[in-house]
Design a protein around this motif. Structure first.
Motif, mmCIF file in Angstrom:
data_model
loop_
_atom_site.group_PDB
_atom_site.id
_atom_site.type_symbol
_atom_site.label_atom_id
_atom_site.label_comp_id
_atom_site.label_asym_id
_atom_site.label_seq_id
_atom_site.Cartn_x
_atom_site.Cartn_y
_atom_site.Cartn_z
ATOM 1 N N SER A 277 -0.528 -0.643 9.414
ATOM 2 C CA SER A 277 0.093 0.307 8.500
ATOM 3 C C SER A 277 1.398 0.826 9.105
ATOM 4 O O SER A 277 1.821 0.391 10.177
ATOM 5 C CB SER A 277 -0.860 1.476 8.222
ATOM 6 N N GLY A 278 2.051 1.750 8.405
ATOM 7 C CA GLY A 278 3.276 2.346 8.900
ATOM 8 C C GLY A 278 4.519 1.599 8.464
ATOM 9 O O GLY A 278 4.471 0.689 7.633
ATOM 10 N N GLN B 110 1.448 1.929 15.623
ATOM 11 C CA GLN B 110 0.721 2.149 14.374
ATOM 12 C C GLN B 110 0.351 0.824 13.717
ATOM 13 O O GLN B 110 -0.759 0.652 13.220
ATOM 14 C CB GLN B 110 1.560 3.004 13.418
ATOM 15 N N TYR B 111 1.292 -0.119 13.729
ATOM 16 C CA TYR B 111 1.008 -1.421 13.133
ATOM 17 C C TYR B 111 -0.108 -2.136 13.886
ATOM 18 O O TYR B 111 -1.007 -2.737 13.284
ATOM 19 C CB TYR B 111 2.276 -2.281 13.119
ATOM 20 N N ALA B 112 -0.074 -2.073 15.204
ATOM 21 C CA ALA B 112 -1.102 -2.729 16.011
ATOM 22 C C ALA B 112 -2.479 -2.119 15.775
ATOM 23 O O ALA B 112 -3.500 -2.816 15.826
ATOM 24 C CB ALA B 112 -0.742 -2.639 17.491
ATOM 25 N N HIS C 26 0.814 -1.218 0.000
ATOM 26 C CA HIS C 26 0.000 0.000 0.000
ATOM 27 C C HIS C 26 0.843 1.261 0.000
ATOM 28 O O HIS C 26 0.361 2.340 -0.342
ATOM 29 C CB HIS C 26 -0.927 0.011 1.218
ATOM 30 N N GLU C 27 2.118 1.145 0.404
ATOM 31 C CA GLU C 27 3.011 2.306 0.472
ATOM 32 C C GLU C 27 4.389 1.870 0.015
ATOM 33 O O GLU C 27 4.880 0.815 0.423
ATOM 34 C CB GLU C 27 3.055 2.851 1.904
ATOM 35 N N MET C 28 5.036 2.678 -0.847
ATOM 36 C CA MET C 28 6.326 2.288 -1.418
ATOM 37 C C MET C 28 7.480 2.752 -0.532
ATOM 38 O O MET C 28 7.455 3.865 0.002
ATOM 39 C CB MET C 28 6.467 2.878 -2.820
ATOM 40 N N VAL C 29 8.481 1.901 -0.369
ATOM 41 C CA VAL C 29 9.661 2.267 0.414
ATOM 42 C C VAL C 29 10.377 3.450 -0.247
ATOM 43 O O VAL C 29 10.358 3.591 -1.476
ATOM 44 C CB VAL C 29 10.642 1.085 0.558
ATOM 45 N N PRO C 30 11.022 4.312 0.547
ATOM 46 C CA PRO C 30 11.739 5.460 -0.028
ATOM 47 C C PRO C 30 12.877 5.017 -0.936
ATOM 48 O O PRO C 30 13.519 3.997 -0.703
ATOM 49 C CB PRO C 30 12.282 6.178 1.214
ATOM 50 N N ASP D 55 -2.573 -6.498 3.180
ATOM 51 C CA ASP D 55 -3.051 -5.699 4.312
ATOM 52 C C ASP D 55 -2.059 -5.719 5.470
ATOM 53 O O ASP D 55 -2.419 -5.858 6.642
ATOM 54 C CB ASP D 55 -4.416 -6.204 4.784
ATOM 55 N N GLY D 56 -0.768 -5.588 5.130
ATOM 56 C CA GLY D 56 0.255 -5.468 6.152
ATOM 57 C C GLY D 56 0.660 -6.765 6.813
ATOM 58 O O GLY D 56 1.376 -6.737 7.822
ATOM 59 N N GLU D 57 0.264 -7.921 6.279
ATOM 60 C CA GLU D 57 0.638 -9.200 6.875
ATOM 61 C C GLU D 57 1.276 -10.121 5.837
ATOM 62 O O GLU D 57 0.816 -10.189 4.691
ATOM 63 C CB GLU D 57 -0.576 -9.909 7.485
#
Length: 599
Positions: free
Chosen positions: A359-360, A353-355, A176-180, A217-219
């Motif tokens: 996300s994050g 944030q992850y909990a 969902h979010e790209m690494v820098p 979804d972050g997992e």
């Protein structure tokens, strides 16, 4: 927190099963799930490691680095013999020691490799079902692909819809979010002559592209939670912390397995009505076969192991990718993975944030990124290449088969110098493809608790040194492009004595590069081939194209040890595919027996 999926040896409800699967890694989980859900047969899955459902950090993408360094209970750490071409260094091979095997600890990028690899596999084993057009439907059945891209990255990838599956157990996507740093890496690769690849799982991975990850979804989506999430089926029993010590053979037919409960220290025997399938992996499977009396006769006799089948190829023909890294300190305004674990406040915030919503940073790192699969002309202009046989040269020159892989990593890997909390680093990790050096795995004694003797024999083939040299040069060219001019502050891990800002890649003496390579080359985590698949009569074959061990009835091998070539990919997809194909063979034969019984 994930739930427990397994039982103990002394809690197994019965002492005889239709199928026994020795190894609950990637292939074993697929095989157990498919067999249990598509038949009424009883299935026992035996895993030497823990139940990964008891280790919640397995699911957190951003904690994969911590897993590999600190989660010792979830790892096999297996030393090699001293490597004579690497200054006598001993390399530690790391594998997952839990349900899901290495799919529970690996970096989550899923790369299929070139279509030509599967076509070559089919040719080597004399079975057209391994051709690309025939295995793609199976891969699609395994996956649930989400084509959505993170905001502002829509132009970086364009996956081909017909090549990706929907509704399968394994969750695949771009994150969902790209690494820098991805944009800079893309620009640098293109400036260094690497084309853009909009779908590196299309069968032609050559170029720089966005990687596809088994995360949703972050997992982490891996073999255990994808295939054993409903492991409460009455016909499937999963036992953990239990080693397969020996496959028991009578009159060339397998009748059961001897097991050892590592927690309680007790042994047991479980009978098998139909088949035992070993899925213990490239390093452990040949060990188990040899302990069972299947392997090179002279070696077995040396260790006092009664010979059941003289199979000289067992444990031979080991192939692996190998890894090198170039690492840089960069502008510390660029966030890096290492900062989270060096700053307690950042880690607490990331965990909170992850909990809260998955996300994050702990969801982003490990679930998004970029990878380049270049074709490097200098390799094919070399003396070492010209000295190869005609068939090998043709194999390597195939246009869609990459020369190497260069991965954009966040944070340092091999660099062990001082690191401040705010310091930022990137790593350009080089996975050396198409290595020709062959190694071996053997037993040290008849003691099942003794570690296997592992000799990857890295850099023993002259062309492998050429692969390494030219891949390092290519990676340096990427970092020395104008795209990185305002990003890289200094090189912190690279060829000794090199001035990164003045010494151009092509001008660095080969002896300097070779010194760096011999001091730093490590395992690629993609070992294959120690029980390789082959045609009938092939002296290098341990199993046939239906995974049946040569000379034994009721015994198969289904894991990466059967791969007849070193594919130019991340081999976890091979492990999933092998489990799926073996399951289909067994279910097809099960149905055929049922039909015959009705006649």
């Amino acid at each position: 927190m994930p739930s427990k999926r397994s039982t103990r040896l002394n809690e197994i409800p019965n002492t005889c099963f239709d199928y026994i699967i020795g190894g609950g890694g990637t292939s074993g989980c697929v095989l157990a799930s498919r067999l249990a859900s598509n038949s009424s047969c009883s299935v026992l899955l035996v895993e030497a490691g823990r139940d990964s459902g008891l280790a919640p950090d397995v699911l957190v993408p951003g904690k994969y680095v911590v897993q590999l360094s600190k989660d010792k209970r979830g790892l096999w750490e297996l030393p090699t013999v001293p490597q004579r071409h690497l200054n006598g260094r001993v390399i530690e091979f790391v594998r997952g020691r839990q349900l899901g095997g290495s799919s529970a600890i690996n970096y989550m990028a899923l790369a299929r490799g070139p279509a030509a690899d599967y076509d070559a596999w089919a040719e080597l084993v004399g079975d057209h079902s391994w051709r690309w057009e025939n295995i793609i439907p199976l891969i699609k059945d395994l996956e649930d692909f989400d084509p959505r891209l993170p905001p502002c990255f829509e132009g970086y990838a364009r996956p081909e819809p017909g090549l990706h599956g929907k509704g399968g157990p394994l969750k695949i996507g771009f994150g969902h979010e790209m690494v820098p740093g991805v944009e800079t890496f893309f620009q640098a690769c293109v400036a260094a002559g690497i084309p853009v690849c909009l779908d590196n799982n299309s069968g032609n991975p050559v170029g720089v592209g966005l990687a596809q990850f088994n995360v949703r979804d972050g997992e982490r989506s891996y073999a255990a939670n994808a295939f054993l999430s409903d492991a409460t089926r009455s016909n499937l029993v999963v036992v953990t912390d239990t080693e397969c010590d020996r496959v028991v053979i009578q009159d060339k037919k397998v009748v059961g397995v001897e097991l050892f409960d590592k927690v309680h220290g007790n042994s047991g025997y479980v009978a098998c009505r139909k088949e035992v399938v070993i899925c213990a992996g490239t390093l452990a499977t040949p060990k188990l076969l040899m302990l069972s009396g299947i392997g090179p006769k002279t070696l077995l006799e040396k260790h006092g192991i009664p010979v059941q089948i003289d199979l000289p190829a067992c444990g031979q023909n080991m192939l692996d990718h190998s890894i090198l890294t170039l690492e840089y300190e960069v502008d510390n305004r660029i966030p890096a993975h290492n900062q989270i674990f060096l700053d307690p406040e950042l880690l607490r915030a990331a965990e909170a944030q992850y909990a809260q919503d998955r996300s994050g940073p702990l969801a982003m790192y490990g679930s998004s990124g970029s990878v380049a699969f270049p074709k490097i002309p200098a390799m094919y202009d070399s003396k070492e290449f010209q000295e190869l046989g005609t068939a090998t040269r043709k194999f390597l020159l195939e246009p869609t088969r990459p020369s190497a892989e260069i991965w954009l990593g966040s944070g340092p890997a091999a660099y062990s110098g001082p690191i401040g909390r705010k310091d930022s680093y990137i790593t350009h990790e080089m996975l050396l493809q198409n290595n020709l050096s062959r190694g071996s795995v053997t037993v040290a004694s008849r003691d099942p608790r003794a570690l296997p003797v592992i000799d990857p024999n890295f850099l023993s083939h002259p062309f492998d040194a050429r692969i390494a040299i030219e891949t390092v040069r290519m990676a340096l060219k990427v970092a020395q492009t104008p795209a990185y001019r305002d990003t890289i502050r200094k090189m912190v891990h690279g060829p000794r004595g090199m001035d990164f800002f003045s010494d151009k890649a092509d001008s660095i003496p080969e002896r300097v590069l070779l010194d760096f390579i011999r001091e730093n080359l490590g395992q690629g985590y993609h070992s294959v081939g120690t029980c390789r698949m082959g045609r009938r009569g092939d002296p290098a074959a341990v199993v046939d194209n239906r995974f049946r061990v040569v000379g034994v009835e009721g015994l198969r091998v289904a894991d990466l040890s059967v791969c007849p070539i070193l594919t130019s990919n991340h081999t976890q997809i091979n492990a999933y595919l092998i489990g799926e194909v073996c399951a289909r063979h067994l279910m097809r034969e099960e149905r055929a027996v049922g039909r015959a019984a009705k006649l």
